[in-house]
Design a protein around this motif. Sequence first.
Motif, short mmCIF file in Angstrom:
data_model
loop_
_atom_site.label_atom_id
_atom_site.label_comp_id
_atom_site.label_asym_id
_atom_site.label_seq_id
_atom_site.Cartn_x
_atom_site.Cartn_y
_atom_site.Cartn_z
N TYR A 85 27.71 -21.89 41.49
CA TYR A 85 27.63 -21.43 40.11
C TYR A 85 26.18 -21.44 39.62
O TYR A 85 25.69 -20.45 39.06
CB TYR A 85 28.49 -22.35 39.22
CG TYR A 85 28.62 -21.87 37.79
CD1 TYR A 85 29.70 -21.09 37.40
CD2 TYR A 85 27.67 -22.20 36.84
CE1 TYR A 85 29.83 -20.66 36.09
CE2 TYR A 85 27.79 -21.77 35.53
CZ TYR A 85 28.87 -21.00 35.16
OH TYR A 85 28.98 -20.57 33.87
N THR A 86 25.48 -22.57 39.83
CA THR A 86 24.10 -22.67 39.35
C THR A 86 23.18 -21.72 40.11
O THR A 86 22.23 -21.19 39.55
CB THR A 86 23.58 -24.11 39.46
OG1 THR A 86 23.72 -24.59 40.79
CG2 THR A 86 24.32 -25.02 38.50
N THR A 87 23.46 -21.51 41.39
CA THR A 87 22.66 -20.55 42.17
C THR A 87 22.80 -19.14 41.62
O THR A 87 21.83 -18.38 41.50
CB THR A 87 23.06 -20.57 43.65
OG1 THR A 87 22.82 -21.88 44.18
CG2 THR A 87 22.25 -19.56 44.46
N ALA A 88 24.05 -18.78 41.26
CA ALA A 88 24.28 -17.45 40.68
C ALA A 88 23.57 -17.30 39.34
O ALA A 88 22.97 -16.25 39.06
CB ALA A 88 25.78 -17.23 40.51
N ILE A 89 23.61 -18.36 38.52
CA ILE A 89 22.94 -18.30 37.22
C ILE A 89 21.42 -18.18 37.42
O ILE A 89 20.75 -17.43 36.70
CB ILE A 89 23.27 -19.56 36.39
CG1 ILE A 89 24.76 -19.56 36.01
CG2 ILE A 89 22.42 -19.60 35.12
CD1 ILE A 89 25.19 -18.40 35.16
N LYS A 90 20.88 -18.91 38.39
CA LYS A 90 19.44 -18.82 38.65
C LYS A 90 19.04 -17.43 39.13
O LYS A 90 17.99 -16.90 38.76
CB LYS A 90 19.00 -19.89 39.66
CG LYS A 90 18.98 -21.30 39.08
CD LYS A 90 18.27 -22.29 39.98
CE LYS A 90 19.08 -22.62 41.20
NZ LYS A 90 18.45 -23.67 42.01
N GLY A 91 19.90 -16.84 39.98
CA GLY A 91 19.62 -15.48 40.42
C GLY A 91 19.64 -14.50 39.25
O GLY A 91 18.77 -13.63 39.14
#
Length: 294
Positions: A33-39
């Motif tokens: 989830y956090t990786t997607a938000i960072k992307g």
Amino acid sequence: MKYFVLLTGLILACYLLGFIKKSEKYQWMDRNYTTAIKGFSILTVVWAHSGAMLSVGGIQFVAGIGVALFLMCSGYGLEISYEKNGLEEFWKKRLLSVCLPFWVVELVGLFATATFTIKTYLFDFCCLKGFDIVLKAAEKIGKSVDFYIIGGEPSAENKKYKEAHNLSNVHFVDFLGKDELREYYNAADLFVLMTRGDTWGLVINEAMANGLPVITTKRCVAGVELIKDGENGYIIEVDDTEALVNKVLTLRDNEELCRQMSLANINKMQTNTIDQIAKNHIQVLESFFKEKKQ
């Protein structure tokens, strides 16, 4: 504008493609989830700054939201990682996954710029700020306007240019403290920043807060975001000496226009305080996370 529309479509396609190819399930604030938000945050910053480079105004605040989201997710991820693994291989991971990609992208972008040289990148801060263009404008305008270039030792090239062309109307001033700098703002009639590239340009905010009409370039994000051409200042092309000369003379010869721009900037900055900016960011983030929880 058509290039910006194409860029927007490309960024959206990249983001949607990333979700389509991902088979993992997303849970609230887990790694995926956090990786997607960072992307998403990175693409948002690229979109907003690209818009500024293409002279699209009114969207640059989105870059600030993207940075805030990225830092929040990164900070949360670092805390969880530290609880699980401590500092094991922390610096190695930072170097390979953060620092190295940043340097590669930065250098590729700079080499794609026509005015880029290694010497300029490493040593010539003055060149990036466009002081050479200000000197050329000062030469054309003559002694009717004095130019004060504030901020450290001038480059050898700029010193030579001033001496060779006998520019008695140009004054180099070292770095100043806040109180001293405020005196120069109060004494000035207008502010010029002929930057060849600024991710923001905080001096624009300072000049506007001190009631100065502003002349800057399309490569200054703060200028593109805060200046409405002809109302509270002017936005001109990079390296356009003639345009700079024209705008300076226009303001020199029109006291009423200067006064109107001065009042416009003071009024604009009264609603652009740090407290208000923080409140706006908090409001956007609260709204974002509220929607995600529903």
